[in-house]
Motif scaffolding. Sequence first.
Motif, mmCIF file in Angstrom:
data_model
loop_
_atom_site.group_PDB
_atom_site.id
_atom_site.type_symbol
_atom_site.label_atom_id
_atom_site.label_comp_id
_atom_site.label_asym_id
_atom_site.label_seq_id
_atom_site.Cartn_x
_atom_site.Cartn_y
_atom_site.Cartn_z
ATOM 1 N N ILE A 1 19.568 7.535 71.921
ATOM 2 C CA ILE A 1 19.718 6.332 71.280
ATOM 3 C C ILE A 1 20.429 6.541 69.778
ATOM 4 O O ILE A 1 20.001 7.244 68.852
ATOM 5 N N ARG A 2 21.803 5.798 69.751
ATOM 6 C CA ARG A 2 22.503 5.964 68.736
ATOM 7 C C ARG A 2 22.721 7.504 68.210
ATOM 8 O O ARG A 2 22.647 7.959 67.125
ATOM 9 N N TYR A 3 23.343 8.001 69.383
ATOM 10 C CA TYR A 3 23.715 9.369 69.311
ATOM 11 C C TYR A 3 25.136 9.523 68.664
ATOM 12 O O TYR A 3 26.294 8.935 69.080
ATOM 13 N N GLN A 4 25.267 10.401 67.801
ATOM 14 C CA GLN A 4 26.881 10.710 66.914
ATOM 15 C C GLN A 4 27.356 11.579 67.948
ATOM 16 O O GLN A 4 27.137 12.755 67.753
ATOM 17 N N THR A 5 28.348 11.300 68.644
ATOM 18 C CA THR A 5 29.162 12.166 69.431
ATOM 19 C C THR A 5 29.828 13.110 68.623
ATOM 20 O O THR A 5 30.224 14.258 69.449
ATOM 21 N N GLY A 6 30.451 12.726 67.541
ATOM 22 C CA GLY A 6 31.208 13.638 66.825
ATOM 23 C C GLY A 6 32.842 13.333 67.393
ATOM 24 O O GLY A 6 33.690 13.970 67.041
ATOM 25 N N ASP A 7 32.986 12.323 68.028
ATOM 26 C CA ASP A 7 34.247 11.957 68.775
ATOM 27 C C ASP A 7 34.490 10.814 68.026
ATOM 28 O O ASP A 7 33.742 10.001 67.308
ATOM 29 N N ASN A 8 35.870 10.576 67.656
ATOM 30 C CA ASN A 8 36.390 9.155 67.037
ATOM 31 C C ASN A 8 37.140 8.506 68.033
ATOM 32 O O ASN A 8 37.624 8.800 69.182
ATOM 33 N N SER B 1 29.999 25.148 68.575
ATOM 34 C CA SER B 1 30.669 26.039 67.498
ATOM 35 C C SER B 1 30.346 25.360 66.288
ATOM 36 O O SER B 1 30.419 26.183 65.293
ATOM 37 N N ALA B 2 30.172 24.126 66.117
ATOM 38 C CA ALA B 2 29.977 23.409 64.903
ATOM 39 C C ALA B 2 28.563 23.719 64.401
ATOM 40 O O ALA B 2 28.251 23.488 63.264
ATOM 41 N N THR B 3 27.669 24.238 65.347
ATOM 42 C CA THR B 3 26.375 24.494 64.830
ATOM 43 C C THR B 3 25.886 25.733 65.160
ATOM 44 O O THR B 3 24.635 25.838 65.674
ATOM 45 N N THR B 4 26.830 26.840 64.563
ATOM 46 C CA THR B 4 26.218 28.251 64.740
ATOM 47 C C THR B 4 25.605 28.608 66.050
ATOM 48 O O THR B 4 24.692 29.511 66.054
ATOM 49 N N GLY B 5 26.206 28.270 67.152
ATOM 50 C CA GLY B 5 25.816 28.704 68.477
ATOM 51 C C GLY B 5 24.293 28.383 68.966
ATOM 52 O O GLY B 5 23.875 29.150 69.881
ATOM 53 N N GLN B 6 23.895 27.507 68.389
ATOM 54 C CA GLN B 6 22.611 26.912 68.857
ATOM 55 C C GLN B 6 22.580 26.086 70.262
ATOM 56 O O GLN B 6 23.479 25.538 70.426
ATOM 57 N N LEU C 1 21.384 9.255 65.454
ATOM 58 C CA LEU C 1 20.756 10.740 65.880
ATOM 59 C C LEU C 1 21.890 11.655 65.725
ATOM 60 O O LEU C 1 22.968 11.302 66.440
ATOM 61 N N THR C 2 21.711 12.630 65.181
ATOM 62 C CA THR C 2 22.625 13.789 64.852
ATOM 63 C C THR C 2 22.583 14.824 65.964
ATOM 64 O O THR C 2 21.478 14.813 66.520
ATOM 65 N N GLU C 3 23.624 15.688 65.953
ATOM 66 C CA GLU C 3 23.545 16.967 67.065
ATOM 67 C C GLU C 3 22.403 17.584 66.704
ATOM 68 O O GLU C 3 21.804 18.225 67.459
ATOM 69 N N GLN C 4 22.309 17.901 65.413
ATOM 70 C CA GLN C 4 21.316 18.770 65.141
ATOM 71 C C GLN C 4 19.893 18.345 65.294
ATOM 72 O O GLN C 4 19.189 19.102 65.863
#
Length: 412
Positions: free
Chosen positions: A294-301, A94-99, A65-68
């Motif tokens: 469910i299976r969210y990509q946090t963007g953290d490593n 900031s990565a998603t143009t302020g939405q 599941l992506t942030e978008q």
Amino acid sequence: MRRSVLDDWIRQKEGWAELSREKIEAMQLKKINLLLAKTKQKGKFYQYLPEKISSLEEMKKIPLLTEQQLITNHRGMLLLSQSEVSKIITMYSSATTGQAKRLFFSASDIEKTVDFFACGLQEIASKGDRCLVWMPANTENSVGSLIARALGRIKAEALICSMDETLDAVADFVINKKINCAVAMPFKMLSLMRYADKTGKSLPPTSVMISADSAPPFLKQELGERYALQVIEHYGSSESGLGGALECGAKNGMHIRENDLLIEIVDDKGNWVQKGETGNIVLTTLSHEAMPLIRYQTGDNGALSAYPCRCGSVLNRLQNVYRNATANEMGELNAILFLQKNVLDYRMLRKDNRIRIEVMLMGKVDREKIKEQLQRVVLQKGWGARVDVHWHVEKLSLHKPYYQAKRKIIAE
Ligand SMILES: [Zn+2]
């Protein structure tokens, strides 16, 4: 060494005599299948999910599941009616143009977080302690308020400090209130300790829980060695329901709240990586009732530890966590600037393709050399074509921390 406080908490919650990996993984599988059944019934968005999986390995078949997707579909992901929602977190990435990204929590979701905090805070506080809560606490369910509520449950006193105070006022507050432990953001805590050291104020705390932003090893080392603080790192995010994973006394990774969270580490193609290898942190919230992810990509490593913890816990640990890896902001600048002992604080602002870095100094640094290093990073990242560095040395006692939340580039 004391075993992670989370072990006994989970054991009691599940009503088990003993905790084991087999039991934990069987519990996670059961909770995932309950969740899948519920999303089929109520979730408009989650119709693509399978009805059931027969092993945790099969999580791999479920799309990430992506942030978008979260931004676009938050209403369809809500499993309760709006009237049953107690807390909404709205974030602008900031990565998603302020939405706006919205996350919904029920009263029971919030209760689970408070319960986790009340357990986890016992790594730094116990009955009768006086704990600084230097986190946003302006509304009933903000993170600082939830921490304060949790401290009350373990009979420790919560002393909430506004995020808008000067370092001087915070230092005096800590001294006057005879505070002996703290919950704070990592770099703010570092700035506070440096400020107090520089101005000869002796701060009484002996332990601190740091959370809500990256905490590089050099920061933990300085807090631990130079300022003799017992440092416990916590990893959590709004998506995880604020609580997530917590260090124990072994200081070798953060034990995951595995009764409520399933954490997978995947490579860029979405495949699982070996234990010990770093990859993207993917999160499934097993017990959230309002808006489970469910299976969210946090963007953290981060990495899952390959070896058992010295404390004896059977819970998986998260290691080498690097936050906000997708936006990749601030990590290198933090290192360049905060490795200088005379840097109290800094911030980075962007207007069009011009970057301005403001640095609050407590003494001498090699300005030319640092400026060169900063310029190199900014140009390399493509953040801007021009970099101005402003050095501030005046009125140390009037300085308010530049950031109230996670450190990032400020758009002007
Ligand atoms: Zn441990």
